[in-house]
Design an enzyme around this catalytic site. Structure first.
Site, PDB file in Angstrom:
ATOM      1  N   CYS A  87       0.853  -1.176   0.000  1.00 17.93           N
ATOM      2  CA  CYS A  87       0.000   0.000   0.000  1.00 17.93           C
ATOM      3  C   CYS A  87       0.895   1.234   0.000  1.00 17.93           C
ATOM      4  O   CYS A  87       1.455   1.608   1.024  1.00 17.93           O
ATOM      5  CB  CYS A  87      -0.903   0.003   1.227  1.00 17.93           C
ATOM      6  SG  CYS A  87      -1.997   1.427   1.311  1.00 17.93           S
ATOM      7  N   LEU A  88       1.085   1.837  -1.157  1.00 18.88           N
ATOM      8  CA  LEU A  88       1.938   3.024  -1.269  1.00 18.88           C
ATOM      9  C   LEU A  88       1.365   3.915  -2.364  1.00 18.88           C
ATOM     10  O   LEU A  88       1.170   3.471  -3.496  1.00 18.88           O
ATOM     11  CB  LEU A  88       3.386   2.607  -1.601  1.00 18.88           C
ATOM     12  CG  LEU A  88       4.404   3.741  -1.708  1.00 18.88           C
ATOM     13  CD1 LEU A  88       4.569   4.459  -0.375  1.00 18.88           C
ATOM     14  CD2 LEU A  88       5.754   3.221  -2.174  1.00 18.88           C
TER      15      LEU A  88
END
Ligand SMILES: [Zn+2]
Ligand SMILES: [Zn+2]
Ligand SMILES: [Zn+2]
Lengths: 193, 84
Positions: A87-88
């Site tokens: 998750c970035l």
């Protein structure tokens, strides 16, 4: 069509950089499937580990972000402990074609240093990070030891094999350690002793 | 002796007036063309944004079209507007 010349330039740039602690390897003849590595940042539970990243380039790269996923198991709020999904924001809606594979890998390195538990990929890890931080650090460090150390590459599989033969995990780990990771030597030791 | 010129090639140097020397999207030098073109020059022009960042026209159009309705500059993330 994948912008081949741009990807080639990027690979040359990364290959020439020996100080950033990131690398990219070709997996075959295709430039659309690559493998990256990042060194775990010092001063974090990931220190001393080398983390392998699966990189898929969509044909519209660099107009779409590269698809990245941790292959090495890692204990981190923003990385799935199950499948390595990340998750970035820059790998999603904050991507810009001015970014590169190298800057993306450096961002993953920065993510290892500064978790964002408020925006988790792995809710279990995020909750542990917030509520039992000491346990989180210990677990993350253990996972680094078990899965991300150069010497531990394949170690997990070897331990599993020995465990399947009826020995305890602890005994398997100790025997492998004292025999320098040699599976057969470790088994011999276990059978004799 | 009499020399008859049958043909001649004009050679001139030119360069785009851009601050960086490479397009931030395709990473080709500004005196080269984008990956979709063969020849640098008028057919593959540079274009400036209101933020003063320059790109190959072909490169920024691809990005802007993939980002509508609110594209941003790849370099500075300000809303992308073509420089008037
Ligand atoms: Zn360009
Ligand atoms: Zn062009
Ligand atoms: Zn700009």
């Amino acid at each position: 069509m994948l912008d081949v010349s741009r990807v080639q330039k990027e690979l040359v740039e990364v290959a020439g950089d020996k100080v950033s602690g990131v690398s990219i390897q070709l997996l075959g003849n295709s430039l659309s499937h690559l493998q990256g590595t990042i060194d775990g940042p010092s001063g974090t539970p990931y220190e001393g580990g080398v983390f392998t990243i699966d990189i898929q380039l969509p044909s519209s790269y660099p107009f779409e972000p590269p698809k990245m996923r941790f292959i090495t198991k890692v204990w981190h709020p923003n990385i799935s402990s199950q499948n390595g999904a990340i998750c970035l924001d820059i790998l999603k809606d904050q991507w810009s074609p001015a970014l590169t594979l190298k800057t993306a890998l450096l961002s993953l390195q920065a993510l290892l240093s500064t978790p964002e538990p408020k925006d988790p990929q792995d809710a279990v890890v995020a909750e542990q990070y917030l509520k039992h931080n000491n346990t989180f650090i210990a677990t993350a460090r253990y996972w680094t030891e078990a899965f991300a150390k150069r010497s531990s590459i394949g170690l997990h599989e070897k331990i599993q094999k020995i465990v399947e033969m009826g020995f305890s995990e602890e005994a398997a780990r100790a025997a492998l350690q004292s025999s320098g990771g040699d599976e057969n030597a470790a088994l011999e030791k276990l059978c004799v002793g | 002796m009499k020399v008859k010129i049958l043909s001649w090639h004009a050679v001139a140097a030119w360069t785009w007036d851009a601050h960086d020397d490479a397009c931030g999207i395709c990473r080709m030098a500004f005196d080269g063309c984008c990956p979709d073109c063969k020849v640098p020059g008028d057919d593959c022009p540079l274009i400036w944004g209101a933020c003063n960042h320059a790109f190959h026209l072909h490169c920024i159009l691809k990005w802007v079209n993939s980002q509508s309705p609110r594209p941003h500059c790849p370099m500075c993330r300000r809303e992308w507007q073509f420089q008037a």
